[in-house]
Structures are given as structure tokens and as C-alpha cells.
Design an enzyme around this catalytic site. Structure first.
Site, mmCIF file in Angstrom:
data_model
loop_
_atom_site.group_PDB
_atom_site.id
_atom_site.type_symbol
_atom_site.label_atom_id
_atom_site.label_comp_id
_atom_site.label_asym_id
_atom_site.label_seq_id
_atom_site.Cartn_x
_atom_site.Cartn_y
_atom_site.Cartn_z
ATOM 1 N N SER A 1 0.967 -1.259 -0.138
ATOM 2 C CA SER A 1 0.117 0.120 0.064
ATOM 3 C C SER A 1 0.799 1.322 -0.111
ATOM 4 O O SER A 1 0.035 2.311 -0.191
ATOM 5 C CB SER A 1 -0.940 -0.061 1.347
ATOM 6 O OG SER A 1 -2.252 -0.910 0.796
ATOM 7 N N LYS B 1 0.501 3.290 -2.823
ATOM 8 C CA LYS B 1 -0.747 4.238 -3.268
ATOM 9 C C LYS B 1 -0.498 5.851 -3.111
ATOM 10 O O LYS B 1 -1.200 6.599 -3.564
ATOM 11 C CB LYS B 1 -1.886 4.058 -2.109
ATOM 12 C CG LYS B 1 -2.297 2.424 -2.073
ATOM 13 C CD LYS B 1 -3.279 2.094 -0.799
ATOM 14 C CE LYS B 1 -3.775 0.563 -1.096
ATOM 15 N NZ LYS B 1 -4.528 0.199 0.110
ATOM 16 N N TYR C 1 -4.249 -2.337 -10.013
ATOM 17 C CA TYR C 1 -4.162 -2.190 -8.660
ATOM 18 C C TYR C 1 -3.048 -3.346 -7.740
ATOM 19 O O TYR C 1 -2.214 -3.106 -7.304
ATOM 20 C CB TYR C 1 -5.117 -2.366 -7.912
ATOM 21 C CG TYR C 1 -5.087 -2.375 -6.473
ATOM 22 C CD1 TYR C 1 -4.968 -1.118 -5.713
ATOM 23 C CD2 TYR C 1 -5.591 -3.517 -5.772
ATOM 24 C CE1 TYR C 1 -4.953 -1.256 -4.267
ATOM 25 C CE2 TYR C 1 -5.443 -3.504 -4.326
ATOM 26 C CZ TYR C 1 -5.062 -2.299 -3.814
ATOM 27 O OH TYR C 1 -5.287 -2.274 -2.365
ATOM 28 N N TYR D 1 -4.507 3.844 8.240
ATOM 29 C CA TYR D 1 -5.788 3.102 8.274
ATOM 30 C C TYR D 1 -6.561 3.427 9.643
ATOM 31 O O TYR D 1 -6.356 4.531 10.211
ATOM 32 C CB TYR D 1 -5.782 1.574 7.965
ATOM 33 C CG TYR D 1 -5.115 1.203 6.647
ATOM 34 C CD1 TYR D 1 -5.592 1.637 5.487
ATOM 35 C CD2 TYR D 1 -3.965 0.628 6.802
ATOM 36 C CE1 TYR D 1 -4.898 1.293 4.524
ATOM 37 C CE2 TYR D 1 -3.100 0.248 5.968
ATOM 38 C CZ TYR D 1 -3.608 0.808 4.490
ATOM 39 O OH TYR D 1 -2.832 0.639 3.544
ATOM 40 N N VAL E 1 1.174 -3.827 3.839
ATOM 41 C CA VAL E 1 1.092 -5.009 4.536
ATOM 42 C C VAL E 1 2.335 -5.778 4.242
ATOM 43 O O VAL E 1 2.630 -6.979 4.752
ATOM 44 C CB VAL E 1 -0.090 -5.840 4.362
ATOM 45 C CG1 VAL E 1 -1.107 -5.337 4.762
ATOM 46 C CG2 VAL E 1 -0.109 -6.048 2.805
HETATM 47 N N1 GLN Z 1 -2.244 -5.204 -1.762
HETATM 48 C C1 GLN Z 1 -3.025 -5.260 -0.532
HETATM 49 C C2 GLN Z 1 -4.441 -5.700 -0.568
HETATM 50 O O1 GLN Z 1 -5.116 -5.142 -1.377
HETATM 51 C C3 GLN Z 1 -2.463 -3.783 0.091
HETATM 52 C C4 GLN Z 1 -2.953 -3.665 1.539
HETATM 53 C C5 GLN Z 1 -2.091 -2.875 2.203
HETATM 54 O O2 GLN Z 1 -0.744 -2.997 2.278
HETATM 55 N N2 GLN Z 1 -2.637 -2.397 3.523
HETATM 56 O O3 GLN Z 1 -4.788 -6.211 0.242
#
Ligand code: GLN
Length: 308
Positions: free
Chosen positions: A64, A67, A191, A243, A261
Site C-alpha cells: 500500500s 498508493k 492495482y 488506516y 502489509v
Molecule cells: N495489496 C494489498 C491489498 O489490497 C494492500 C494492502 C495494504 O498494504 N494495506 O490487500
């Protein structure tokens, strides 16, 4: 300037006994294979200094954290029109939550929860094939990192493509509200590949420097975004980058940050430095446990904070 090398060497040594705490993300099978005993720190300063400790040269899945880069790219393409499709409010929910989408008619709270990042990918996809959009994101990351060796890990992308049912649900739900303009599988293809970019802490710290330096890359002098936009991206990182753990991160670290993650975190000390940490053990919100501790200690010892 504090003695950054000594500070990060000490933080690395002090936290090393805690290595392996937290839980490695296993809902993406390929990520479950990562060795939890990894810990890297890299600091790149706006003045051109770079400092590393531990596994800062080992590539990991940025997930993520990507992003931040796709949002920057999408704002460059669509400007403020993007904000009609995605909000700018903290969510207070987990990164893959679907609950708010129904109340808010398919417009995700912010660009850093999965739903919001999927909309951002859909905006980047406009006028392109998925392969071109993926290429555009990768080229952008390479350019801000000033490093053409950065690549996507195809095994991670495929692993998520096979098991990312939640993301399929989020994307389908948003398409039902008309907030996804392309077929779900095409937008998600972009994505999943964006999340599967592999980078080292050293590369990531360099890639975040434009945010620490008012929108300009100190390495090349290139302007990536305006100063206002760099500030706003940092504002979103502070409020939404972790988050439902964003408040705690702001409280403990006091710097804008974005987690993934894969166990990485990119943090920005405006006017000072860009910092990347990596350790795969996650807390209950999906944020790196040791990485957060390392950033907290770094902020304390350098005095870096956006709160003065
Ligand atoms: N690719 C992961 C997902 O879509 C990204 C989530 C994350 O890094 N928080 O679940």
C-alpha cells in the site's frame, strides 16, 4: 544536523531483540513466505545525505505504500476532479473494509484505503490499456527514486490476483454505483501490480524525497508536484496512511507516513528527510510493529515532528 548514522545504528541495535514480533501478512500467500526476521532503516535527507542500517538494501513488497505514488500520478492527470470520486477523510476502519461504501454511495473515504486506491487506479487507467497504466506507475516510481532497476514482482501480483476476493468485492460494489469506469478485472490488474512493486528501504527513502522537499527532487532538481500538492499528500498520509491506526501513528511518531502489509513504512519529515523502514511483523491494523517503533525513536532522537 544530528548524527543520523549513529542514531539509526543505535535504534537498529536496540530493537533487534524484538525482531519477529507481530504477524506477517498471510492473506496474500506469496507474502507469507517472507522471512519475519528482517529489519531495515534508510534515511535520505533533502541535503543529499543517505544513511542505512540493517536490511536496508533488501527488496520487499511495498504494497500500500504504492498508493502514495499512484495518488500523485492521478492528481497530475486529473487534478482536483479526482476528489469527486474519492474523499479526503480518515476512515477509522480497516484497509479492506466495505462497510462505509454503502452509506457513502460508492465514494471511498480516502485514496489510501483499498477502495480509494482502486478508484485511483481506475482514474490512471483512463485512455490506457492495463499494461500501459502499470508501465506508467512503474516509470513514475523509478523516476522519483532516480533508479531504473525497480521492478514489479510478478509472483506477488499473481498471488493477489488469485486470492484478492475482498478487492474484487470492493471494486464490483463501486462499479454498481458508477464509480468505477472500467471492468473490475482490468482496474484490479493495475492495482495488484502496483501493490507488487518491490523496493529496498534505500530506494523507497529516495523516492519519498520530493514530498520532504516541497515537491522537488533534490537529487535532480526536477519538480514532481507543486509545494501545495506535496503538503496535501502529506496531510492525507498523516490522517489516513495507517488506516484505523493513523491516530496512534500521528500520536507516537508525529510525521506523515504510509504503511504497507509487506511491513514497510514511508515517513516524511518536511524540510528534513524521507525515511523508509521495513520489518514484516504487523500489528492488528496491518502496520509494521517494529517499523513504527523505529520511527517513533527516530522522531524522538532527531526532534523531527510536524508539530514543532
Ligand atoms: N495489496 C494489498 C491489498 O489490497 C494492500 C494492502 C495494504 O498494504 N494495506 O490487500
Amino acid at each position: 544536523m544530528p548524527d543520523l548514522q549513529r542514531i539509526i545504528d543505535n535504534i537498529h541495535a536496540e530493537l533487534l531483540p524484538q525482531l519477529g514480533t507481530g504477524k506477517v501478512a498471510d492473506y496474500i500467500p506469496e507474502l507469507a513466505k517472507v522471512n519475519p526476521h528482517r529489519f531495515g532503516i534508510a534515511v535520505a535527507t533533502v541535503g543529499g545525505g543517505s544513511y542505512f542500517a540493517g536490511d536496508a538494501g533488501e527488496p520487499f513488497s511495498i504494497q500500500s505504500i504504492s498508493k502514495v505514488f499512484s495518488l500523485t500520478l492521478a492528481l497530475g492527470k486529473h487534478g482536483d476532479a479526482l476528489w469527486s470520486r474519492v474523499g479526503r477523510e480518515p476512515s477509522g476502519s480497516s484497509f479492506n473494509s466495505i462497510v462505509q461504501l454503502e452509506h457513502e454511495s460508492g465514494v471511498p473515504r480516502n485514496p489510501f484505503i483499498n477502495a480509494g486506491a482502486i478508484v485511483v487506479c481506475d482514474a490512471i487507467l483512463a485512455g490506457h490499456r492495463p499494461r500501459e497504466a502499470i508501465g506508467e506507475i512503474l516509470r513514475f516510481v523509478r523516476s522519483v527514486a532516480d533508479d531504473d532497476t525497480i521492478a514489479i514482482d510478478p509472483a506477488v501480483a499473481q498471488s493477489e490476483q488469485k486470492t484478492g476476493f475482498r478487492n474484487v468485492a470492493l471494486a464490483s460494489y463501486m462499479r454498481s454505483f458508477g464509480n468505477l469506469l472500467h471492468p473490475v478485472e482490468l482496474t484490479l490488474g493495475v492495482y495488484f501490480h502496483q501493490c507488487a512493486i518491490s523496493m529496498t528501504c534505500r530506494q523507497l527513502a529516495r523516492a519519498g524525497l520530493f514530498l520532504a522537499n516541497g515537491g522537488h527532487m533534490p537529487q535532480t532538481g526536477l519538480t514532481v508536484v507543486s509545494r501545495d500538492r506535496a503538503r496535501r499528500i502529506c496531510a492525507l498520509m498523516l490522517m489516513c496512511g495507517h488506516y484505523d491506526g493513523s491516530g496512534d501513528f500521528a500520536f507516537r511518531v508525529g510525521l506523515p507516513g504510509k504503511s504497507g502489509v509487506g511491513g514497510g513504512i514511508l515517513a516524511v519529515a518536511p524540510g528534513q528527510a524521507s525515511v523508509a523502514v521495513w520489518s514484516p511483523g504487523l500489528d492488528e491494523h496491518g502496520n509494521s510493529q517494529l517499523g513504527t517503533r523505529a520511527l517513533q525513536l527516530l522522531a524522538e532522537r532527531t526532534g523531527w515532528s510536524i508539530f514543532g
